[in-house]
Design an enzyme around this catalytic site. Structure first.
Site, PDB file in Angstrom:
ATOM      1  N   GLU A 145     -14.146 -16.003  23.120  1.00 34.62           N
ATOM      2  CA  GLU A 145     -13.425 -15.690  24.346  1.00 34.62           C
ATOM      3  C   GLU A 145     -12.610 -14.397  24.210  1.00 34.62           C
ATOM      4  O   GLU A 145     -12.609 -13.565  25.105  1.00 34.62           O
ATOM      5  CB  GLU A 145     -12.505 -16.879  24.677  1.00 34.62           C
ATOM      6  CG  GLU A 145     -11.485 -16.652  25.765  1.00 34.62           C
ATOM      7  CD  GLU A 145     -12.078 -16.626  27.163  1.00 34.62           C
ATOM      8  OE1 GLU A 145     -13.285 -16.861  27.287  1.00 34.62           O
ATOM      9  OE2 GLU A 145     -11.321 -16.352  28.102  1.00 34.62           O
ATOM     10  N   ASP A 146     -11.936 -14.229  23.064  1.00 38.66           N
ATOM     11  CA  ASP A 146     -10.947 -13.151  22.951  1.00 38.66           C
ATOM     12  C   ASP A 146     -11.346 -11.969  22.077  1.00 38.66           C
ATOM     13  O   ASP A 146     -10.619 -10.981  22.026  1.00 38.66           O
ATOM     14  CB  ASP A 146      -9.628 -13.725  22.389  1.00 38.66           C
ATOM     15  CG  ASP A 146      -8.990 -14.727  23.342  1.00 38.66           C
ATOM     16  OD1 ASP A 146      -9.379 -14.737  24.531  1.00 38.66           O
ATOM     17  OD2 ASP A 146      -8.121 -15.493  22.902  1.00 38.66           O
TER      18      ASP A 146
END
Ligand code: MN
Length: 744
Positions: free
Chosen positions: A90-91
């Protein structure tokens, strides 16, 4: 300001603690540990240079989540690795392929599920997109339950560090937690985590209430300390007589559950008598678990009297979440009520760690050759879990439900407070706590549900909307003539029963529509109109029907006679039709006099605005009725032209309110008996009636009379009068859902 050096130290300390726990307490292999450590290093490198809102390096978060997953949930290698990596895709620039290559496919699948979920839950704009997000979050449960477990751990750490978020984010995250994550944790048997999530949610959503309860609880803890220690000592002595090895603890109710009790039951803090409980945890002896729990129960009862209505037995039939224990409430020293929870180590582990503990024990049982005589695996947890996941999937994939409805249904299904009801043969059926006879009937068998007319609960005849209690024995009474009814939907509680009823009603509706269409075509041919003609459209609008299909339905159901179209046509061509009236909805309860029609909605005409106390008249259109004052010009005109649509109604008189009362009258059948009864009710006593159902059988008659009575006195006088009639053997109050001869 904390320096990066001290964060390094902290991380090293935490990693060492995790290693100690996994290697010493969980006996993890060195190679598995090395994989976990590699995941930690991978995540640390991936998140390097990023800080959280608290100012800590980002890796502190995955570390905390991994420790929750390992130490508080008792999960295994792949879940712990996934916890370390849960925010990487996600990051950061790493992809799922990278993770699958570096670790394994199972890890990457869990991370995939978590990534999809985190993308969803922070972009909501409206209620429906929020609900849609929840729906998708729940769908991931059916892929791999570990996804939701790691997600709950992630949420728990975010809640623990919620103080660093902005106010509006705090509220949003707290309410989401209360709405979805706490119930999920509860349903999965993670009791400690569920309580912590609820308490933290309350802390941020209603800080004043939280502080108030929390400080009173602290004070109580101090004050009750000596007493609790004394109870623990005396109970310990009693349990020692059983020669079993055990631990004894005490626990206090959570702040949230105290708040819930105060607000739902309307009691004060002082009135909550089960603020704390004593917990006895027995050393597990395979094959003797239940017996051991009962031994302790008996030893304690020998001195402290248990309240039998408060004994809770979740041994051979655990709660749906898998929870097993024996709870008793006794009159303890100084005459105070004390709750005592008896569990084995295994049961205690299940109550704290949920799924992982079940999997672990199952594996142990499968591996041990001496599993014979073991009384702990009668209910296969995995089967229960699979059933539940199936149920969730069915709800979520039902195209008839909006996202919001689907999520609400799932929340119903994850409420773990369930009950057990017995069939006449002693088979157990599990139902949600507010389930009714009709829910039970559908759980027994679809056919039983479709034809149910009532039930015998513990030998007593009750109606279909009767709410069952745990431990009830229920025998459904059926009749082949019975068909599912629309009104059942008003009290049915379970999705399963609801869907089945709706399905039959849909079929019935289709049949009525076909029938109604035939009636219409027959009429249309003779009068040379078509279904698209302007007159028919106006007619539909005039009756406030929901289109052509609705017209057919009402015709087919005989709610509406075809002659009405002709009358309408006549008035229309003569220009005698009145324009659509302006109306406002009306809440007041009205009495319908005389006519036997169903009116679902009352509206008040704005031309004369009737209020309670006025003499009024109603014109019914379909299931709606419009109220005018009898003195209204327009009403007078309408009475002349639309006589057959008039319903006499009366506002319920505030000074002499009438109550709908159901009377069951029975006796020996004879000619004219019904007329005699009706004479007394309406002519002699001037009592209004709503409904009469009467049936005869083998020379007997039974009838249900729904009447409006002002008071007990009027009821007594009526009863006496009726009983004086020849052949009437009994007159008694009954349930308004009573049907004659329903016992058969
Ligand atoms: Mn996270």
């Amino acid at each position: 300001m904390t320096s990066s050096v001290s964060y390094e130290k902290e991380l090293t300390r935490q990693l060492a603690a995790l290693r100690r726990y996994l290697m010493n307490e969980r006996k993890m292999s060195v190679s598995d540990w090395k994989e976990i450590r590699r995941a930690y290093k991978f995540a640390k490198e991936a998140h390097a240079g990023v800080t959280r809102k608290s100012g800590e390096p980002y890796i502190m978060h995955p570390m905390a989540v991994a420790r929750i997953v390992a130490e508080e949930m008792g999960l295994f290698r792949d879940s712990i690795i996934a916890a370390f990596l849960h925010d990487v895709v996600e990051d950061t620039d790493y992809t799922l392929e990278d993770i699958s290559r570096e670790f394994n496919v199972r890890v990457s699948e869990i991370v995939d599920g978590l990534t999809k979920m985190s993308k969803l839950s922070f972009e909501d704009k409206t209620i429906s997109t929020q609900a849609e997000n929840f729906r998708r979050i729940l769908l991931t449960i059916s892929e791999d339950i570990r996804v939701i477990l790691v997600k709950i751990a992630d949420r728990l750490h975010n809640m623990r560090t919620l103080e660093f978020q902005k106010d509006h984010k705090q509220l949003k995250i707290a309410s989401e937690t209360l709405f979805l994550y706490a119930p999920l944790a509860h349903r999965l048997g993670l009791y400690n985590i569920k309580s912590e999530l609820e308490d933290l949610s309350l802390k941020y959503s209603q800080p004043a209430i939280y502080q108030e309860i929390s400080s009173r609880l602290d004070k109580t803890k101090e004050e009750a300390n000596d007493y609790i220690e004394m109870v623990k000592r005396t109970v310990s002595e009693l349990v020692t007589t059983t020669a079993l090895s055990f631990k004894i603890k005490s626990r206090f109710k959570s702040i949230y559950s105290i708040h819930k009790k105060i607000s739902e039951k309307g009691v004060s803090f002082e009135e909550i008598f089960d603020l704390y409980a004593i917990r006895i945890i027995l050393e597990t002896r395979d094959g003797h678990e239940f017996e051991d729990c009962w031994k302790v129960y008996a030893a304690i009862s020998a001195v402290y009297y248990p309240n039998p209505t408060r004994t809770r037995i979740w041994l051979s039939t655990p709660k749906e979440s898998g929870y097993q224990a024996l709870h008793m409430t006794v009159i303890g020293p100084e005459g105070k009520w004390v709750e005592i929870q008896i569990r084995t180590e295994r049961m205690d582990d299940l109550a704290e760690k949920g799924p992982s503990a079940h999997w672990r024990y199952k594996k142990m049982i499968e591996e041990s050759a001496s599993s014979e005589g073991n009384d702990t695996i009668e209910h296969d947890y995995d089967v229960l879990l699979a059933d539940w996941v199936d149920q969730i999937r069915t709800i979520l994939e039902n195209p008839e439900l909006s996202a919001l409805e689907a999520v609400q249904e799932v929340r119903r299904s994850i409420r773990p407070e369930d009950m057990q009801v017995f069939t006449p043969k002693g088979q157990i059926i599990r139902l949600p706590t507010d389930a009714t006879v009709i829910d039970f009937a559908y759980y027994v068998h679809t056919k039983v549900g479709q034809h149910a007319i009532g039930a015998k609960v513990n030998g007593r005849v009750v109606s279909l909307d009767y709410i069952l209690q745990t431990g009830d024995q229920c025998e459904v009474l059926t009749s082949t003539k019975q068909q599912p009814k629309e009104e059942w939907l008003k009290f049915v509680k379970t999705t399963r029963a609801k869907n089945m009823i709706k399905e039959v009603l849909r079929q019935q509706r289709r049949e009525y529509i076909v029938k109604g269409k035939e009636i219409f075509i027959w009429y249309a041919k003779r009068h040379k109109v078509t279904e698209n003609s302007e007159m028919v459209k106006e007619f539909i609008k005039y009756l406030s029907l929901d289109g052509l299909e609705d017209l057919y339905y009402n015709l087919g159901r005989r709610n509406l006679e075809i002659s009405k179209i002709q009358e309408f046509n006549q008035l229309r061509s003569e220009g005698k039709l009145y324009p659509q009236e302006k109306t406002t909805p009306l809440d007041t309860e009205l009495l319908v006099l005389g006519k036997n029609i169903t009116i679902e909605k009352y509206e008040s005409a704005t031309c004369c605005n009737p209020v309670p106390g006025d003499d009024i008249i109603a014109f019914h259109k379909g299931t709606k009725a419009i109220i005018h004052r009898t003195s209204c010009e327009k009403a007078i005109n309408m009475m002349a032209t639309h006589g057959d649509q008039i319903v006499k109604v009366r506002f319920t008189d505030k000074d002499s309110l009438s109550y709908l009362t159901a009377l069951k009258i029975e006796g020996l059948d004879r000619q004219g008996i019904l007329i005699d009864i009706l004479q007394i009710i309406s002519r002699v006593m001037h009592i209004n009636m709503r409904k009469v159902t009467i049936d005869t059988k083998d020379g007997l008659f039974q009838g249900l009379f729904l009447v409006y009575l002002k008071n007990k006195d009027e009821l007594d006088r009526l009863t006496t009068r009726l009983k004086s009639l020849d052949n009437v053997t009994s007159v008694m109050r009954t349930d308004s859902k009573f049907q004659p001869f329903e016992e058969e």
